[in-house]
Write a protein that holds these residues in place. Structure first.
Motif, PDB file in Angstrom:
ATOM      1  N   VAL A 253      19.266   4.334  10.044  1.00 54.47           N
ATOM      2  CA  VAL A 253      18.215   4.186   9.039  1.00 54.47           C
ATOM      3  C   VAL A 253      18.545   5.058   7.833  1.00 54.47           C
ATOM      4  CG1 VAL A 253      15.760   4.450   8.532  1.00 54.47           C
ATOM      5  CG2 VAL A 253      16.491   3.729  10.812  1.00 54.47           C
ATOM      6  N   TRP A 254      18.579   4.419   6.664  1.00 56.57           N
ATOM      7  CA  TRP A 254      18.828   5.107   5.405  1.00 56.57           C
ATOM      8  C   TRP A 254      17.616   4.926   4.498  1.00 56.57           C
ATOM      9  CZ3 TRP A 254      23.796   7.266   5.025  1.00 56.57           C
ATOM     10  CH2 TRP A 254      24.740   6.782   5.936  1.00 56.57           C
ATOM     11  N   SER A 255      17.312   5.945   3.711  1.00 60.63           N
ATOM     12  CA  SER A 255      16.205   5.814   2.768  1.00 60.63           C
ATOM     13  C   SER A 255      16.626   6.303   1.399  1.00 60.63           C
ATOM     14  CB  SER A 255      14.980   6.607   3.241  1.00 60.63           C
ATOM     15  OG  SER A 255      15.245   8.003   3.175  1.00 60.63           O
ATOM     16  N   LEU A 256      15.990   5.736   0.397  1.00 55.92           N
ATOM     17  CA  LEU A 256      16.198   6.137  -0.985  1.00 55.92           C
ATOM     18  C   LEU A 256      14.828   6.292  -1.630  1.00 55.92           C
ATOM     19  CD1 LEU A 256      18.625   6.524  -3.047  1.00 55.92           C
ATOM     20  CD2 LEU A 256      17.987   4.264  -3.913  1.00 55.92           C
ATOM     21  N   LEU A 257      14.592   7.451  -2.222  1.00 54.80           N
ATOM     22  CA  LEU A 257      13.364   7.721  -2.955  1.00 54.80           C
ATOM     23  C   LEU A 257      13.698   7.832  -4.436  1.00 54.80           C
ATOM     24  CD1 LEU A 257      11.726  10.437  -0.655  1.00 54.80           C
ATOM     25  CD2 LEU A 257      11.689   7.944  -0.427  1.00 54.80           C
ATOM     26  N   PRO A 258      12.718   7.731  -5.316  1.00 54.24           N
ATOM     27  CA  PRO A 258      13.015   7.797  -6.747  1.00 54.24           C
ATOM     28  C   PRO A 258      13.812   9.036  -7.138  1.00 54.24           C
ATOM     29  CG  PRO A 258      10.787   7.004  -6.431  1.00 54.24           C
ATOM     30  CD  PRO A 258      11.296   7.387  -5.065  1.00 54.24           C
ATOM     31  N   GLU A 259      13.488  10.187  -6.555  1.00 55.93           N
ATOM     32  CA  GLU A 259      14.208  11.412  -6.926  1.00 55.93           C
ATOM     33  C   GLU A 259      15.643  11.423  -6.431  1.00 55.93           C
ATOM     34  OE1 GLU A 259      11.261  12.602  -3.555  1.00 55.93           O
ATOM     35  OE2 GLU A 259      11.329  11.235  -5.278  1.00 55.93           O
ATOM     36  N   ASP A 260      15.933  10.639  -5.367  1.00 61.10           N
ATOM     37  CA  ASP A 260      17.310  10.563  -4.867  1.00 61.10           C
ATOM     38  C   ASP A 260      18.223   9.842  -5.847  1.00 61.10           C
ATOM     39  OD1 ASP A 260      16.467  11.764  -2.474  1.00 61.10           O
ATOM     40  OD2 ASP A 260      16.030   9.812  -1.570  1.00 61.10           O
ATOM     41  N   LEU A 261      17.646   8.956  -6.633  1.00 56.85           N
ATOM     42  CA  LEU A 261      18.445   8.136  -7.543  1.00 56.85           C
ATOM     43  C   LEU A 261      18.710   8.837  -8.865  1.00 56.85           C
ATOM     44  CD1 LEU A 261      19.675   5.297  -7.312  1.00 56.85           C
ATOM     45  CD2 LEU A 261      17.702   4.419  -8.560  1.00 56.85           C
ATOM     46  N   ASP A 262      17.983   9.914  -9.132  1.00 61.47           N
ATOM     47  CA  ASP A 262      18.162  10.635 -10.394  1.00 61.47           C
ATOM     48  C   ASP A 262      19.593  11.149 -10.496  1.00 61.47           C
ATOM     49  OD1 ASP A 262      15.553  10.188 -11.024  1.00 61.47           O
ATOM     50  OD2 ASP A 262      14.837  12.177 -10.424  1.00 61.47           O
ATOM     51  N   GLY A 263      20.295  10.720 -11.530  1.00 63.95           N
ATOM     52  CA  GLY A 263      21.665  11.172 -11.734  1.00 63.95           C
ATOM     53  C   GLY A 263      22.702  10.374 -10.988  1.00 63.95           C
ATOM     54  N   ALA A 264      22.282   9.538 -10.030  1.00 63.07           N
ATOM     55  CA  ALA A 264      23.254   8.735  -9.298  1.00 63.07           C
ATOM     56  C   ALA A 264      23.866   7.710 -10.242  1.00 63.07           C
ATOM     57  CB  ALA A 264      22.575   8.025  -8.122  1.00 63.07           C
ATOM     58  N   PHE A 265      25.178   7.548 -10.132  1.00 63.96           N
ATOM     59  CA  PHE A 265      25.900   6.573 -10.959  1.00 63.96           C
ATOM     60  C   PHE A 265      25.763   6.872 -12.439  1.00 63.96           C
ATOM     61  CE2 PHE A 265      25.698   4.425  -7.002  1.00 63.96           C
ATOM     62  CZ  PHE A 265      26.791   3.596  -6.961  1.00 63.96           C
TER      63      PHE A 265
ATOM     64  N   ARG B 201       0.836  -1.204   0.000  1.00 63.39           N
ATOM     65  CA  ARG B 201       0.000   0.000   0.000  1.00 63.39           C
ATOM     66  C   ARG B 201       0.868   1.250   0.000  1.00 63.39           C
ATOM     67  NH1 ARG B 201      -2.505   3.573   3.609  1.00 63.39           N
ATOM     68  NH2 ARG B 201      -4.546   4.341   2.869  1.00 63.39           N
ATOM     69  N   VAL B 202       1.880   1.258   0.865  1.00 57.68           N
ATOM     70  CA  VAL B 202       2.791   2.391   0.951  1.00 57.68           C
ATOM     71  C   VAL B 202       3.810   2.359  -0.183  1.00 57.68           C
ATOM     72  CG1 VAL B 202       4.510   3.524   2.450  1.00 57.68           C
ATOM     73  CG2 VAL B 202       2.472   2.497   3.445  1.00 57.68           C
ATOM     74  N   LEU B 203       4.011   1.180  -0.766  1.00 61.20           N
ATOM     75  CA  LEU B 203       5.023   0.949  -1.800  1.00 61.20           C
ATOM     76  C   LEU B 203       6.418   1.232  -1.250  1.00 61.20           C
ATOM     77  CD1 LEU B 203       3.203   2.384  -4.961  1.00 61.20           C
ATOM     78  CD2 LEU B 203       3.443  -0.017  -4.244  1.00 61.20           C
ATOM     79  N   SER B 204       6.715   0.538  -0.167  1.00 61.35           N
ATOM     80  CA  SER B 204       7.993   0.669   0.523  1.00 61.35           C
ATOM     81  C   SER B 204       8.535  -0.724   0.816  1.00 61.35           C
ATOM     82  CB  SER B 204       7.807   1.442   1.827  1.00 61.35           C
ATOM     83  OG  SER B 204       8.997   1.465   2.579  1.00 61.35           O
TER      84      SER B 204
ATOM     85  N   GLY C 250      23.342   6.819  -2.773  1.00 60.56           N
ATOM     86  CA  GLY C 250      22.616   8.086  -2.716  1.00 60.56           C
ATOM     87  C   GLY C 250      21.579   8.139  -1.616  1.00 60.56           C
ATOM     88  N   CYS C 251      21.620   7.169  -0.701  1.00 60.03           N
ATOM     89  CA  CYS C 251      20.652   7.127   0.392  1.00 60.03           C
ATOM     90  C   CYS C 251      20.834   8.317   1.337  1.00 60.03           C
ATOM     91  CB  CYS C 251      20.795   5.831   1.193  1.00 60.03           C
ATOM     92  SG  CYS C 251      20.362   4.349   0.277  1.00 60.03           S
ATOM     93  N   ILE C 252      19.750   8.704   1.978  1.00 64.75           N
ATOM     94  CA  ILE C 252      19.742   9.770   2.970  1.00 64.75           C
ATOM     95  C   ILE C 252      19.633   9.144   4.357  1.00 64.75           C
ATOM     96  CG2 ILE C 252      18.579  11.855   3.778  1.00 64.75           C
ATOM     97  CD1 ILE C 252      19.835  12.065   0.977  1.00 64.75           C
ATOM     98  N   SER C 253      20.515   9.552   5.258  1.00 61.04           N
ATOM     99  CA  SER C 253      20.454   9.070   6.641  1.00 61.04           C
ATOM    100  C   SER C 253      19.319   9.784   7.372  1.00 61.04           C
ATOM    101  CB  SER C 253      21.786   9.328   7.348  1.00 61.04           C
ATOM    102  OG  SER C 253      21.701   8.957   8.712  1.00 61.04           O
ATOM    103  N   GLU C 254      18.398   9.007   7.923  1.00 61.51           N
ATOM    104  CA  GLU C 254      17.215   9.583   8.559  1.00 61.51           C
ATOM    105  C   GLU C 254      17.290   9.601  10.086  1.00 61.51           C
ATOM    106  OE1 GLU C 254      13.741   8.716   5.291  1.00 61.51           O
ATOM    107  OE2 GLU C 254      13.935   7.305   6.955  1.00 61.51           O
ATOM    108  N   GLY C 255      18.207   8.846  10.660  1.00 62.01           N
ATOM    109  CA  GLY C 255      18.285   8.824  12.108  1.00 62.01           C
ATOM    110  C   GLY C 255      18.796   7.488  12.621  1.00 62.01           C
TER     111      GLY C 255
ATOM    112  N   LEU D 151      12.804   2.918  -0.670  1.00 68.05           N
ATOM    113  CA  LEU D 151      13.676   1.796  -0.343  1.00 68.05           C
ATOM    114  C   LEU D 151      14.407   2.149   0.943  1.00 68.05           C
ATOM    115  CD1 LEU D 151      15.024  -0.916  -1.236  1.00 68.05           C
ATOM    116  CD2 LEU D 151      16.770   0.489  -2.355  1.00 68.05           C
ATOM    117  N   GLU D 152      14.342   1.266   1.918  1.00 67.56           N
ATOM    118  CA  GLU D 152      14.959   1.536   3.223  1.00 67.56           C
ATOM    119  C   GLU D 152      16.064   0.528   3.512  1.00 67.56           C
ATOM    120  OE1 GLU D 152      13.561   1.334   7.871  1.00 67.56           O
ATOM    121  OE2 GLU D 152      12.344   2.574   6.518  1.00 67.56           O
TER     122      GLU D 152
END
Length: 228
Positions: free
Chosen positions: A193-205, A94-97, A153-158, A134-135
């Motif tokens: 905890v790290w997260s990756l969203l579709p916009e975070d991956l844009d341009g990565a690699f 449902r959340v698509l996570s 390209g993950c973001i550290s959330e805490g 993606l977590e």
């Protein structure tokens, strides 16, 4: 009805990510018995060939058919040698996570295989499966896993405090005290905890893989060689 991921393989320039096969059992047994994997992953100790066979034949396929996630064997394209694994688990349809975990064989570390395979999985997950998150959770002292998350390209959330049980080597000396016979002891640790969203991956690699722009850095690999 529970949603499930398709039974698919993915390729990059150097790698094929595919379902595990019976022929992978010896290499999987060796890989999972490595100290670095034992220390940070919740795998059985000792990791036996019977455990590997059960994982290949039952647990990995069930991950997909149950809707919980999917497991990829990461192999070199040219040699077909097993270099690691990528697991998606805890899918929320449902959340698509979904959560990701990964491991690399000791002999294959330092080649960028973990980040390459995770990038391909993330692109497939976001572009083809339309997931939104993606977590990844890494133990506080597992710097190698953290470097992979950062490169992706993950973001550290805490930090989830005291949320994981890792392992550390112990030394059990025999009567002669001539050599140590190491065991393992559980230790509690924090999780980052790290997260990756579709916009975070844009341009990565960008340019990292010699793939078409339409493929987005990965390509479906519908047929993989069945080894006997």
């Amino acid at each position: 009805m529970t949603s499930t991921f398709p039974d698919i393989s993915i390729s990059t320039d150097r790698l094929v990510l595919r379902p595990f096969e019976e022929a992978d059992v010896p290499a999987l047994t060796e890989m999972m018995a490595d100290d670095q994997i034992t220390a940070w992953m919740a795998a059985p100790v000792p990791y036996t060939e019977a455990e590997a066979r059960n994982f290949v034949a039952r647990r990995a396929p069930a991950r997909r058919t149950s809707g919980d996630g999917i497991v990829f064997a990461v192999t070199e394209m040219l040699t077909e040698r097993l270099v690691g694994l990528v697991e998606l688990h805890g899918a929320d349809w449902r959340v698509l996570s979904v959560h990701a975990a990964y491991a690399t064989a000791s002999w294959a570390r330092g080649e960028g295989y973990a980040s390459e395979s995770l990038t391909a999985v993330a692109q497939w997950l976001f572009q083809d499966q339309k997931f939104e998150r993606l977590e990844i959770r890494t133990a506080a002292d597992n710097t190698a896993a953290q470097q992979v998350a950062q490169k992706l390209g993950c973001i550290s959330e805490g930090v989830l405090r005291n949320a994981w049980i890792a392992r550390t080597r112990t030394e059990n000396w025999g009567p002669s005290r001539t050599e140590a016979q190491g065991g393992w002891a559980d230790i509690r640790t924090d999780l980052i905890v790290w997260s990756l969203l579709p916009e975070d991956l844009d341009g990565a690699f960008e340019g990292a893989f010699d793939q078409s722009a339409e493929a987005g850095g990965y390509a479906p690999y519908p047929g993989w060689p069945q080894r006997h």
